[in-house]
Design an enzyme around this catalytic site. Sequence first.
Site, PDB file in Angstrom:
ATOM      1  N   CYS A  48       0.850  -1.195   0.000  1.00 16.68           N
ATOM      2  CA  CYS A  48       0.000   0.000   0.000  1.00 16.68           C
ATOM      3  C   CYS A  48       0.885   1.245   0.000  1.00 16.68           C
ATOM      4  CB  CYS A  48      -0.879  -0.039   1.258  1.00 16.68           C
ATOM      5  SG  CYS A  48      -1.878   1.425   1.568  1.00 16.68           S
TER       6      CYS A  48
ATOM      7  N   SER B  91       0.779   3.676   1.930  1.00 18.22           N
ATOM      8  CA  SER B  91       1.176   4.087   3.291  1.00 18.22           C
ATOM      9  C   SER B  91       2.541   3.496   3.640  1.00 18.22           C
ATOM     10  CB  SER B  91       0.140   3.637   4.327  1.00 18.22           C
ATOM     11  OG  SER B  91      -1.092   4.262   4.078  1.00 18.22           O
TER      12      SER B  91
ATOM     13  N   HIS C 223       4.935   5.709   1.949  1.00 22.34           N
ATOM     14  CA  HIS C 223       5.054   6.982   2.690  1.00 22.34           C
ATOM     15  C   HIS C 223       6.121   6.854   3.790  1.00 22.34           C
ATOM     16  CE1 HIS C 223       1.850   9.082   0.763  1.00 22.34           C
ATOM     17  NE2 HIS C 223       0.835   8.539   1.410  1.00 22.34           N
TER      18      HIS C 223
ATOM     19  N   HIS D 126       1.165  -3.563   6.143  1.00 19.24           N
ATOM     20  CA  HIS D 126       0.009  -3.541   7.062  1.00 19.24           C
ATOM     21  C   HIS D 126      -1.204  -4.205   6.422  1.00 19.24           C
ATOM     22  CE1 HIS D 126      -0.319  -0.015   4.524  1.00 19.24           C
ATOM     23  NE2 HIS D 126      -1.618  -0.007   4.769  1.00 19.24           N
TER      24      HIS D 126
ATOM     25  N   CYS E  51      -6.517  -3.731   3.983  1.00 15.07           N
ATOM     26  CA  CYS E  51      -6.431  -2.262   3.960  1.00 15.07           C
ATOM     27  C   CYS E  51      -7.209  -1.699   2.774  1.00 15.07           C
ATOM     28  CB  CYS E  51      -5.001  -1.736   3.957  1.00 15.07           C
ATOM     29  SG  CYS E  51      -5.022   0.085   4.028  1.00 15.07           S
TER      30      CYS E  51
HETATM   31  P1  CND Z   1      -1.560   4.562  -5.075  1.00 13.14           P
HETATM   32  O1  CND Z   1      -0.210   5.091  -5.307  1.00 13.14           O
HETATM   33  O2  CND Z   1      -1.923   3.199  -5.522  1.00 13.14           O
HETATM   34  O3  CND Z   1      -2.662   5.569  -5.693  1.00 13.14           O
HETATM   35  C1  CND Z   1      -2.508   6.946  -5.797  1.00 13.14           C
HETATM   36  C2  CND Z   1      -3.079   7.382  -7.137  1.00 13.14           C
HETATM   37  O4  CND Z   1      -3.078   8.799  -7.196  1.00 13.14           O
HETATM   38  C3  CND Z   1      -2.265   6.880  -8.332  1.00 13.14           C
HETATM   39  O5  CND Z   1      -3.135   6.283  -9.274  1.00 13.14           O
HETATM   40  C4  CND Z   1      -1.643   8.149  -8.893  1.00 13.14           C
HETATM   41  O6  CND Z   1      -1.457   8.101 -10.297  1.00 13.14           O
HETATM   42  C5  CND Z   1      -2.678   9.189  -8.495  1.00 13.14           C
HETATM   43  N1  CND Z   1      -2.177  10.565  -8.423  1.00 13.14           N
HETATM   44  C6  CND Z   1      -0.970  10.992  -7.970  1.00 13.14           C
HETATM   45  N2  CND Z   1      -0.904  12.348  -8.050  1.00 13.14           N
HETATM   46  C7  CND Z   1      -2.092  12.767  -8.549  1.00 13.14           C
HETATM   47  C8  CND Z   1      -2.651  14.045  -8.830  1.00 13.14           C
HETATM   48  N3  CND Z   1      -1.961  15.174  -8.620  1.00 13.14           N
HETATM   49  N4  CND Z   1      -3.918  14.108  -9.323  1.00 13.14           N
HETATM   50  C9  CND Z   1      -4.636  12.965  -9.555  1.00 13.14           C
HETATM   51  N5  CND Z   1      -4.154  11.734  -9.288  1.00 13.14           N
HETATM   52  C10 CND Z   1      -2.902  11.636  -8.785  1.00 13.14           C
HETATM   53  O7  CND Z   1      -1.806   4.689  -3.509  1.00 13.14           O
HETATM   54  P2  CND Z   1      -2.875   3.910  -2.587  1.00 13.14           P
HETATM   55  O8  CND Z   1      -4.165   3.824  -3.327  1.00 13.14           O
HETATM   56  O9  CND Z   1      -2.240   2.705  -2.016  1.00 13.14           O
HETATM   57  O10 CND Z   1      -3.010   4.958  -1.396  1.00 13.14           O
HETATM   58  C11 CND Z   1      -3.590   6.234  -1.637  1.00 13.14           C
HETATM   59  C12 CND Z   1      -3.512   7.078  -0.393  1.00 13.14           C
HETATM   60  O11 CND Z   1      -4.348   6.500   0.612  1.00 13.14           O
HETATM   61  C13 CND Z   1      -2.114   7.155   0.234  1.00 13.14           C
HETATM   62  O12 CND Z   1      -1.886   8.454   0.742  1.00 13.14           O
HETATM   63  C14 CND Z   1      -2.189   6.157   1.371  1.00 13.14           C
HETATM   64  O13 CND Z   1      -1.246   6.428   2.367  1.00 13.14           O
HETATM   65  C15 CND Z   1      -3.599   6.413   1.812  1.00 13.14           C
HETATM   66  C16 CND Z   1      -4.186   5.377   2.725  1.00 13.14           C
HETATM   67  C17 CND Z   1      -5.082   5.830   3.669  1.00 13.14           C
HETATM   68  C18 CND Z   1      -5.650   4.948   4.553  1.00 13.14           C
HETATM   69  C19 CND Z   1      -6.639   5.457   5.550  1.00 13.14           C
HETATM   70  O14 CND Z   1      -7.025   4.706   6.454  1.00 13.14           O
HETATM   71  N6  CND Z   1      -7.112   6.684   5.443  1.00 13.14           N
HETATM   72  C20 CND Z   1      -5.310   3.598   4.491  1.00 13.14           C
HETATM   73  N7  CND Z   1      -4.412   3.176   3.562  1.00 13.14           N
HETATM   74  C21 CND Z   1      -3.864   4.037   2.662  1.00 13.14           C
HETATM   75 ZN    ZN Z   2      -2.993   1.019   3.555  1.00 11.19          ZN
END
Ligand code: CND
Ligand code: ZN
Length: 366
Positions: free
Chosen positions: A38, A40, A43, A59, A166
């Site tokens: 993921c 995260s 990050h 995770h 997740c």
């Molecule tokens: P992933 O990298 O798979 O997805 C991110 C997407 O965003 C990709 O498709 C990118 O191409 C796109 N992207 C990047 N920049 C831009 C932009 N400027 N405009 C439009 N699209 C863009 O990441 P993921 O899906 O694994 O995770 C996404 C977020 O969610 C990340 O910050 C992660 O830490 C977070 C997350 C949150 C939670 C929670 O509980 N809130 C749990 N897990 C992950």
């Molecule tokens: Zn996650």
Amino acid sequence: MKAAVLMDYGQKVSIEDVQLKSPKKEEVLVKIKAAGVCHSDLHVVQADLPLPVPMVLGHEGAGIVEEIGEGVTHVKKGDHVVLNWVPHCGKCYYCLKGRKDMCEHAQRSAEYGTLLDGTTRFYKGEQEIYQFSMTGTFSEYTVVPANGVIPIRKDVPFPQAALVGCGALTGVGAVVNTAKVTPGSTVAVIGAGGVGLNVIQGAKLAGAVKIIAVDVVEEKFAMAKHFGATHTVNGAEDDVIDAVLELTEGRGVDYSFEVIGRPETIAQSYNVLGKCGLGVVVGVAPPNVNVSINAFSLPSQGKTLTGSWYGQSNPAIDIPMLLDLYMAEKLKLNELISKTYYSLEGVNDAFDNLAAGKIARSILTI
Ligand code: CND
Ligand code: ZN
Ligand code: ZN
């Protein structure tokens, strides 16, 4: 035994020989079978989510119970489980209020990189090794709090089960539990990655009629449509706010979701909302980042911007429910797996692919 460890910031994750202590009271030893990679985790590697190192990352995962500590009654050796990265304490203010996702004790332990008692189970020689969010799924085995294992049906393959730990729970939960999207709504999803695609399919499940997927990587649009997007906007080419307004008779959407974790896209998620709209931030931005939104629009347009942690879920109920939806062919998990690595060694390649944005999810089978 082997685990993928971030030994220090500025380094790549390395596969280390580590040792694991036995599960204490109210803890469980799990043999990991599959782990999803993921953003995260990335990050942490990129120091956007600063946590203590060295740390076993991962995770999102599923595996088999190997040993239970004293007092554990809800699982036994041999059970298949999905790991829950917010193992709530059940006693704090927020747990008592029914908000397990906000558990004070779980959040504090995750910041310290320890289990709920403030100590770690992984070590290498004399050195303690921290554990990402009380899970640490990039490892052959892990020890987690009792609430950190959710027993599941045995007919679900481990990679698909891992994804629910997740990505699917976070994405679908943000729609169903946090936003409570209603049938016939219009929705914008900014960021169509591993979590965002689950927001898209959650919106479809909830009966949204217009689902606008926004991304900057061309490869994501076909995937987004497959998961239920009705329209796509390429943020690298078009003005996202203008494009969303144009698709919604100039009004803006009823619900928006930011699934990236950047201040400019979080502001976008607010600005694409129509009056009374609800924006949900799922993406995790670095802790020192602020977002700027127009103050007058808050009272004059009655918009709300909120966040969603782990899909505001009740993992013990929601994880088996999502797996039932998958087995009933109502939730897509197979299509989330863009790449499978048959060893922990694939982890850095998986991170590179994630950073390039071209994949939905990578899975490590262990
Ligand atoms: P992933 O990298 O798979 O997805 C991110 C997407 O965003 C990709 O498709 C990118 O191409 C796109 N992207 C990047 N920049 C831009 C932009 N400027 N405009 C439009 N699209 C863009 O990441 P993921 O899906 O694994 O995770 C996404 C977020 O969610 C990340 O910050 C992660 O830490 C977070 C997350 C949150 C939670 C929670 O509980 N809130 C749990 N897990 C992950
Ligand atoms: Zn996650
Ligand atoms: Zn609690």
